[in-house]
Design a protein around this motif. Structure first.
Motif, short mmCIF file in Angstrom:
data_model
loop_
_atom_site.label_atom_id
_atom_site.label_comp_id
_atom_site.label_asym_id
_atom_site.label_seq_id
_atom_site.Cartn_x
_atom_site.Cartn_y
_atom_site.Cartn_z
N UNK A 1 38.43 36.71 50.31
CA UNK A 1 37.81 36.23 49.07
C UNK A 1 36.91 37.31 48.48
N UNK A 2 36.10 37.92 49.34
CA UNK A 2 35.17 38.95 48.89
C UNK A 2 35.92 40.17 48.35
N UNK A 3 37.06 40.50 48.92
CA UNK A 3 37.85 41.63 48.42
C UNK A 3 38.38 41.35 47.02
N UNK A 4 38.83 40.14 46.77
CA UNK A 4 39.32 39.77 45.45
C UNK A 4 38.17 39.82 44.44
N UNK A 5 37.03 39.29 44.80
CA UNK A 5 35.86 39.31 43.90
C UNK A 5 35.45 40.76 43.62
N UNK A 6 35.43 41.61 44.64
CA UNK A 6 35.07 43.03 44.45
C UNK A 6 36.07 43.71 43.53
N UNK A 7 37.35 43.40 43.67
CA UNK A 7 38.37 43.99 42.82
C UNK A 7 38.18 43.58 41.36
N UNK A 8 37.86 42.32 41.14
CA UNK A 8 37.64 41.84 39.77
C UNK A 8 36.35 42.44 39.22
N UNK A 9 35.27 42.38 39.99
CA UNK A 9 33.99 42.90 39.50
C UNK A 9 34.03 44.40 39.25
N UNK A 10 34.83 45.12 40.04
CA UNK A 10 34.94 46.56 39.88
C UNK A 10 35.96 47.01 38.85
N UNK A 11 36.72 46.08 38.30
CA UNK A 11 37.69 46.41 37.27
C UNK A 11 39.08 46.77 37.79
N UNK A 12 39.29 46.65 39.09
CA UNK A 12 40.61 46.94 39.67
C UNK A 12 41.64 45.90 39.21
N UNK A 13 41.21 44.65 39.11
CA UNK A 13 42.03 43.55 38.59
C UNK A 13 41.24 42.84 37.50
N UNK B 1 40.41 39.20 35.59
CA UNK B 1 40.32 37.82 36.05
C UNK B 1 41.69 37.15 35.96
N UNK B 2 42.37 37.36 34.85
CA UNK B 2 43.69 36.75 34.66
C UNK B 2 44.68 37.26 35.71
N UNK B 3 44.65 38.56 35.98
CA UNK B 3 45.56 39.11 36.99
C UNK B 3 45.28 38.53 38.37
N UNK B 4 44.02 38.42 38.72
CA UNK B 4 43.66 37.87 40.03
C UNK B 4 44.10 36.42 40.14
N UNK B 5 43.85 35.64 39.10
CA UNK B 5 44.25 34.23 39.13
C UNK B 5 45.77 34.09 39.23
#
Length: 100
Positions: free
Chosen positions: A38-50, A52-56
Motif C-alpha cells: 500500500x505504501x509503495x503505491x501511495x509513494x508512486x502516486x505522491x512522487x508522480x510515478x503513477x 491517481x487514475x493509473x493507480x486506481x
C-alpha cells in the motif's frame, strides 16, 4: 494540465527509502495488500510515478480506497495502513477533532 510521461520521474523514493520504479511496484493482480505494498503505491502516486487514475486502474482500487491510504500515511505513517489498527486510528482522530 496533464502531466506527460516525459515529465514524470523514472524512480521515486519508496516508503523504506529505496528507489522505486514502475518495475518495482506491486504487480497489477495483487490481491493481498500488506502495509508495504500500500505504501509503495501511495509513494508512486505522491512522487508522480503513477497518476491517481493509473493507480486506481492498475490495481482495481476505488478513488476512496486510495485516498484512505494516503490519509492514513499522512496521519499515522505506515502503521496507519495496518488493517487491524484502522478502527483505533479512526477513533483517535474523531476524538481529536471534537476536542481540538
Amino acid at each position: 494540465m496533464l502531466q506527460s510521461d516525459l515529465d514524470r520521474p523514472d524512480t521515486v523514493i519508496g516508503p523504506l527509502g529505496e528507489a522505486l520504479g514502475k518495475e518495482n511496484l506491486p504487480p497489477p493482480n495483487t490481491s493481498r495488500w500488506v502495509v508495504r505494498r500500500k505504501a509503495e503505491v501511495v509513494a508512486a502516486v505522491n512522487g508522480g510515478l503513477l497518476t491517481i487514475a493509473e493507480a486506481c486502474e492498475r490495481y482495481s482500487l476505488t478513488l476512496e480506497e486510495l485516498a484512505s491510504w494516503q490519509r492514513a500515511i499522512d496521519r499515522e505513517g505506515m502503521a496507519g495502513l495496518r488493517a487491524t489498527r484502522v478502527q483505533h486510528y479512526r477513533q483517535v482522530h474523531e476524538r481529536q477533532g471534537r476536542y481540538s
